[in-house]
Motif scaffolding. Structure first.
Motif, short mmCIF file in Angstrom:
data_model
loop_
_atom_site.label_atom_id
_atom_site.label_comp_id
_atom_site.label_asym_id
_atom_site.label_seq_id
_atom_site.Cartn_x
_atom_site.Cartn_y
_atom_site.Cartn_z
N PRO A 131 14.18 3.51 9.92
CA PRO A 131 13.44 2.75 10.94
C PRO A 131 12.97 3.69 12.06
O PRO A 131 13.59 4.71 12.33
CB PRO A 131 14.45 1.75 11.48
N GLY A 132 11.87 3.30 12.68
CA GLY A 132 11.36 4.08 13.80
C GLY A 132 9.88 4.34 13.66
O GLY A 132 9.21 3.79 12.78
N GLU A 133 9.37 5.20 14.53
CA GLU A 133 7.95 5.52 14.56
C GLU A 133 7.66 6.78 13.78
O GLU A 133 8.31 7.81 13.98
CB GLU A 133 7.47 5.66 16.01
N HIS A 134 6.68 6.69 12.90
CA HIS A 134 6.24 7.81 12.07
C HIS A 134 4.79 8.13 12.47
O HIS A 134 3.87 7.46 12.00
CB HIS A 134 6.30 7.43 10.58
N PRO A 135 4.59 9.12 13.34
CA PRO A 135 3.23 9.47 13.77
C PRO A 135 2.40 10.00 12.59
O PRO A 135 2.93 10.68 11.71
CB PRO A 135 3.44 10.56 14.82
N PHE A 136 1.11 9.70 12.60
CA PHE A 136 0.19 10.26 11.61
C PHE A 136 -1.04 10.80 12.32
O PHE A 136 -1.27 10.52 13.49
CB PHE A 136 -0.16 9.26 10.51
N GLU A 137 -1.82 11.60 11.59
CA GLU A 137 -2.95 12.29 12.21
C GLU A 137 -3.98 12.71 11.19
O GLU A 137 -3.70 12.78 9.99
CB GLU A 137 -2.46 13.54 12.94
N CYS A 138 -5.16 12.99 11.70
CA CYS A 138 -6.15 13.79 10.98
C CYS A 138 -5.96 15.17 11.58
O CYS A 138 -6.30 15.39 12.75
CB CYS A 138 -7.58 13.29 11.20
N SER A 139 -5.40 16.11 10.84
CA SER A 139 -5.10 17.42 11.41
C SER A 139 -6.35 18.18 11.80
O SER A 139 -6.30 19.09 12.62
CB SER A 139 -4.23 18.24 10.46
N PHE A 140 -7.51 17.80 11.25
CA PHE A 140 -8.78 18.43 11.64
C PHE A 140 -9.17 18.03 13.06
O PHE A 140 -9.85 18.77 13.76
CB PHE A 140 -9.93 18.01 10.72
N HIS A 141 -8.79 16.81 13.46
CA HIS A 141 -9.28 16.25 14.73
C HIS A 141 -8.17 15.78 15.67
O HIS A 141 -8.40 14.94 16.53
CB HIS A 141 -10.24 15.09 14.44
N VAL A 142 -6.98 16.31 15.51
CA VAL A 142 -5.87 15.87 16.37
C VAL A 142 -6.16 16.19 17.84
O VAL A 142 -5.79 15.43 18.73
CB VAL A 142 -4.52 16.48 15.89
N GLN A 143 -6.87 17.30 18.11
CA GLN A 143 -7.21 17.64 19.50
C GLN A 143 -8.18 16.63 20.10
O GLN A 143 -8.30 16.51 21.31
CB GLN A 143 -7.83 19.04 19.58
N LEU A 144 -8.90 15.88 19.26
CA LEU A 144 -9.83 14.85 19.72
C LEU A 144 -9.16 13.48 19.79
O LEU A 144 -9.81 12.49 20.07
CB LEU A 144 -11.05 14.79 18.80
N GLY A 145 -7.86 13.44 19.49
CA GLY A 145 -7.12 12.19 19.61
C GLY A 145 -7.08 11.34 18.37
O GLY A 145 -6.74 10.16 18.44
N GLN A 146 -7.38 11.91 17.20
CA GLN A 146 -7.35 11.12 15.98
C GLN A 146 -5.91 11.10 15.44
O GLN A 146 -5.54 11.85 14.55
CB GLN A 146 -8.32 11.64 14.92
N VAL A 147 -5.13 10.19 16.05
CA VAL A 147 -3.71 10.06 15.73
C VAL A 147 -3.36 8.57 15.67
O VAL A 147 -4.11 7.73 16.15
CB VAL A 147 -2.83 10.77 16.79
N GLY A 148 -2.21 8.28 15.12
CA GLY A 148 -1.73 6.90 15.07
C GLY A 148 -0.25 6.88 14.80
O GLY A 148 0.40 7.92 14.69
N VAL A 149 0.30 5.67 14.64
CA VAL A 149 1.74 5.51 14.40
C VAL A 149 1.97 4.39 13.40
O VAL A 149 1.47 3.28 13.56
CB VAL A 149 2.49 5.19 15.71
N MET A 150 2.78 4.70 12.38
CA MET A 150 3.33 3.69 11.48
C MET A 150 4.75 3.42 11.94
O MET A 150 5.54 4.36 12.04
CB MET A 150 3.34 4.18 10.02
N THR A 151 5.07 2.17 12.21
CA THR A 151 6.43 1.81 12.61
C THR A 151 7.12 1.18 11.43
O THR A 151 6.57 0.31 10.76
CB THR A 151 6.40 0.82 13.79
N VAL A 152 8.34 1.62 11.17
CA VAL A 152 9.19 1.02 10.14
C VAL A 152 10.21 0.18 10.87
O VAL A 152 10.96 0.68 11.72
CB VAL A 152 9.86 2.10 9.26
N ARG A 153 10.20 -1.13 10.54
CA ARG A 153 11.15 -2.07 11.17
C ARG A 153 12.58 -1.69 10.79
O ARG A 153 12.85 -1.23 9.69
CB ARG A 153 10.90 -3.49 10.72
N GLY A 154 13.49 -1.98 11.73
CA GLY A 154 14.90 -1.69 11.48
C GLY A 154 15.61 -2.84 10.85
O GLY A 154 15.16 -3.89 10.61
#
Length: 154
Positions: A131-154
């Motif tokens: 459980p918890g937050e699993h951040p994800f990204e486009c590694s090409f554009h992470v500096q431009l803010g192309q990120v997100g989070v998948m949360t796994v319920r506990g």
């Protein structure tokens, strides 16, 4: 006899009127004259980011990546178990990728989409337990803010 102030107003009035008419024409031109076809909607599909369970019991979720360096949506929540994640590129120009940010979640998720061309769709499948937050990204554009989070319920 006109006063100098009146003369200036009289000479500038036609120019001001012409400018206003031109501005109105430009603003009207911002619309679309596509023969009555519906304009593409900027509102994302309501099913994006919603987790469903397939007949085989795997959780399924779809996100999109458009040209403006974001994920739509940039968050979603799953239960522990098997996940099938589809990433649709609605980009017309940009190439993206998708990976869970190494070393940032409660567990490593190695599955990734190394290259997602404009207009392409790719799917990965993986297991999550922690459980918890699993951040994800486009590694090409992470500096431009192309990120997100998948949360796994506990």
């Amino acid at each position: 006899m006109r006063t100098p102030t009146t003369a200036i107003w009289t000479r500038r009035a036609p120019a001001a009127l012409a400018g206003a008419v031109l501005a109105a024409g430009v603003l009207a031109g911002c619309g679309s004259d596509d023969g009555g076809a519906a304009a593409p909607s900027s509102t994302p599909d309501a099913s994006l980011g919603q987790v469903t369970v397939a007949e085989d019991g795997v959780q399924e979720v779809t996100i999109q990546t458009p040209d403006d360096y974001v994920f739509v949506p940039d968050t979603f929540t799953v239960a522990p178990g098997r996940v099938r994640l589809t990433v649709e590129s609605t980009a017309t120009q940009a190439t993206h990728n998708f990976r869970f940010t190494p070393g940032r979640g409660p567990e490593e998720i190695a599955e990734e989409i190394p290259l997602l061309a404009a207009g392409a769709t790719e799917t990965i499948e993986f297991e999550v337990a922690a459980p918890g937050e699993h951040p994800f990204e486009c590694s090409f554009h992470v500096q431009l803010g192309q990120v997100g989070v998948m949360t796994v319920r506990g």
